[in-house]
Design a protein around this motif. Sequence first.
Motif, PDB file in Angstrom:
ATOM      1  N   LYS A 140      22.415  80.422  63.917  1.00 32.94           N
ATOM      2  CA  LYS A 140      23.693  80.921  64.375  1.00 32.94           C
ATOM      3  C   LYS A 140      24.444  81.507  63.188  1.00 32.94           C
ATOM      4  O   LYS A 140      24.406  80.982  62.093  1.00 32.94           O
ATOM      5  CB  LYS A 140      24.509  79.803  64.998  1.00 32.94           C
ATOM      6  CG  LYS A 140      23.954  79.331  66.309  1.00 32.94           C
ATOM      7  CD  LYS A 140      24.903  78.349  66.944  1.00 32.94           C
ATOM      8  CE  LYS A 140      24.393  77.954  68.313  1.00 32.94           C
ATOM      9  NZ  LYS A 140      25.296  77.065  69.002  1.00 32.94           N
ATOM     10  N   MET A 141      25.142  82.620  63.473  1.00 31.27           N
ATOM     11  CA  MET A 141      25.940  83.227  62.417  1.00 31.27           C
ATOM     12  C   MET A 141      27.320  82.593  62.444  1.00 31.27           C
ATOM     13  O   MET A 141      27.994  82.604  63.481  1.00 31.27           O
ATOM     14  CB  MET A 141      26.062  84.734  62.634  1.00 31.27           C
ATOM     15  CG  MET A 141      24.828  85.485  62.230  1.00 31.27           C
ATOM     16  SD  MET A 141      25.160  87.237  62.166  1.00 31.27           S
ATOM     17  CE  MET A 141      24.594  87.711  63.766  1.00 31.27           C
ATOM     18  N   THR A 142      27.696  82.085  61.323  1.00 32.31           N
ATOM     19  CA  THR A 142      29.013  81.453  61.246  1.00 32.31           C
ATOM     20  C   THR A 142      30.014  82.320  60.516  1.00 32.31           C
ATOM     21  O   THR A 142      31.213  82.201  60.742  1.00 32.31           O
ATOM     22  CB  THR A 142      28.900  80.091  60.532  1.00 32.31           C
ATOM     23  OG1 THR A 142      28.298  80.287  59.258  1.00 32.31           O
ATOM     24  CG2 THR A 142      28.060  79.137  61.366  1.00 32.31           C
ATOM     25  N   ASN A 143      29.520  83.207  59.672  1.00 32.69           N
ATOM     26  CA  ASN A 143      30.396  84.055  58.885  1.00 32.69           C
ATOM     27  C   ASN A 143      30.785  85.297  59.701  1.00 32.69           C
ATOM     28  O   ASN A 143      29.927  85.999  60.245  1.00 32.69           O
ATOM     29  CB  ASN A 143      29.682  84.463  57.591  1.00 32.69           C
ATOM     30  CG  ASN A 143      30.625  85.132  56.614  1.00 32.69           C
ATOM     31  OD1 ASN A 143      31.755  85.461  56.944  1.00 32.69           O
ATOM     32  ND2 ASN A 143      30.126  85.329  55.398  1.00 32.69           N
ATOM     33  N   ASN A 144      32.059  85.583  59.799  1.00 34.19           N
ATOM     34  CA  ASN A 144      32.539  86.741  60.550  1.00 34.19           C
ATOM     35  C   ASN A 144      32.089  88.064  59.934  1.00 34.19           C
ATOM     36  O   ASN A 144      31.858  89.040  60.643  1.00 34.19           O
ATOM     37  CB  ASN A 144      34.063  86.717  60.663  1.00 34.19           C
ATOM     38  CG  ASN A 144      34.528  85.688  61.664  1.00 34.19           C
ATOM     39  OD1 ASN A 144      33.785  85.310  62.560  1.00 34.19           O
ATOM     40  ND2 ASN A 144      35.758  85.222  61.502  1.00 34.19           N
ATOM     41  N   LEU A 145      31.968  88.108  58.614  1.00 26.80           N
ATOM     42  CA  LEU A 145      31.490  89.313  57.943  1.00 26.80           C
ATOM     43  C   LEU A 145      30.051  89.614  58.359  1.00 26.80           C
ATOM     44  O   LEU A 145      29.688  90.773  58.591  1.00 26.80           O
ATOM     45  CB  LEU A 145      31.604  89.161  56.418  1.00 26.80           C
ATOM     46  CG  LEU A 145      31.218  90.389  55.600  1.00 26.80           C
ATOM     47  CD1 LEU A 145      32.119  91.576  55.962  1.00 26.80           C
ATOM     48  CD2 LEU A 145      31.302  90.100  54.119  1.00 26.80           C
ATOM     49  N   VAL A 161      28.694  93.052  60.235  1.00 26.61           N
ATOM     50  CA  VAL A 161      27.603  93.863  59.691  1.00 26.61           C
ATOM     51  C   VAL A 161      26.513  94.063  60.746  1.00 26.61           C
ATOM     52  O   VAL A 161      25.988  95.174  60.918  1.00 26.61           O
ATOM     53  CB  VAL A 161      27.030  93.235  58.402  1.00 26.61           C
ATOM     54  CG1 VAL A 161      25.724  93.888  57.993  1.00 26.61           C
ATOM     55  CG2 VAL A 161      28.038  93.325  57.276  1.00 26.61           C
ATOM     56  N   VAL A 162      26.184  93.034  61.491  1.00 24.86           N
ATOM     57  CA  VAL A 162      25.147  93.138  62.518  1.00 24.86           C
ATOM     58  C   VAL A 162      25.606  94.067  63.643  1.00 24.86           C
ATOM     59  O   VAL A 162      24.838  94.897  64.130  1.00 24.86           O
ATOM     60  CB  VAL A 162      24.777  91.741  63.063  1.00 24.86           C
ATOM     61  CG1 VAL A 162      23.923  91.857  64.316  1.00 24.86           C
ATOM     62  CG2 VAL A 162      24.045  90.949  62.002  1.00 24.86           C
ATOM     63  N   ILE A 163      26.864  93.980  64.040  1.00 25.57           N
ATOM     64  CA  ILE A 163      27.386  94.852  65.096  1.00 25.57           C
ATOM     65  C   ILE A 163      27.366  96.307  64.632  1.00 25.57           C
ATOM     66  O   ILE A 163      26.954  97.205  65.378  1.00 25.57           O
ATOM     67  CB  ILE A 163      28.800  94.408  65.512  1.00 25.57           C
ATOM     68  CG1 ILE A 163      28.721  93.086  66.268  1.00 25.57           C
ATOM     69  CG2 ILE A 163      29.479  95.478  66.354  1.00 25.57           C
ATOM     70  CD1 ILE A 163      30.058  92.460  66.564  1.00 25.57           C
ATOM     71  N   VAL A 164      27.770  96.576  63.412  1.00 26.12           N
ATOM     72  CA  VAL A 164      27.733  97.929  62.871  1.00 26.12           C
ATOM     73  C   VAL A 164      26.295  98.422  62.791  1.00 26.12           C
ATOM     74  O   VAL A 164      25.998  99.569  63.159  1.00 26.12           O
ATOM     75  CB  VAL A 164      28.435  98.000  61.489  1.00 26.12           C
ATOM     76  CG1 VAL A 164      28.168  99.323  60.798  1.00 26.12           C
ATOM     77  CG2 VAL A 164      29.925  97.763  61.637  1.00 26.12           C
TER      78      VAL A 164
END
Length: 165
Positions: free
Chosen positions: A9-14, A18-21
């Motif tokens: 799971k990704m916990t970092n918002n950054l 980056v994944v969405i971009v």
Amino acid sequence: MGIYLAEEKMTNNLSRFVVIVWVFVVLVLTSNYTASLSSMLTVQKLQPAFRTINELITRGDYIGYQSGSFVEGLLKDMSVQSDRLKKYINFFEYAQALSNGSRNGGVSAIVDEVPYLKMLQAKNCSKYFMLDPIYKTAGFGFVSSPFYLINLYYNIYQLSFTSHE
């Protein structure tokens, strides 16, 4: 299950940003490639099979014209054989002959006055197109009595007057 190789799971918002971009960039690149590929294939299909009337004459294709028009003489002056000319009466026959094509009992091209060809295009939603060169002729001429012309001008005036009300 996720898109990632590691099921963490990704916990970092950054990281999420980056994944969405990254996904958005991949989507844009894929759609751009698909659009340009389909555009290239479509443009090749839209090219006409001939460029000039001389190519039609050389290939021996059938050429259509309006029955009773001066175009028949013009085509014969251009060395089109009489057995390669087909005359038609109306736009429905024009469209049918062009759809059939020269090899299936129709014609490869219709030669006629520009206003009639524009009407053919308008009636068939630009299914057909005109090719250059456009040969210049003497044009249209009208002969009438002066009384008829006065009546004609009056009717045009009436139409323009009633359309502005």
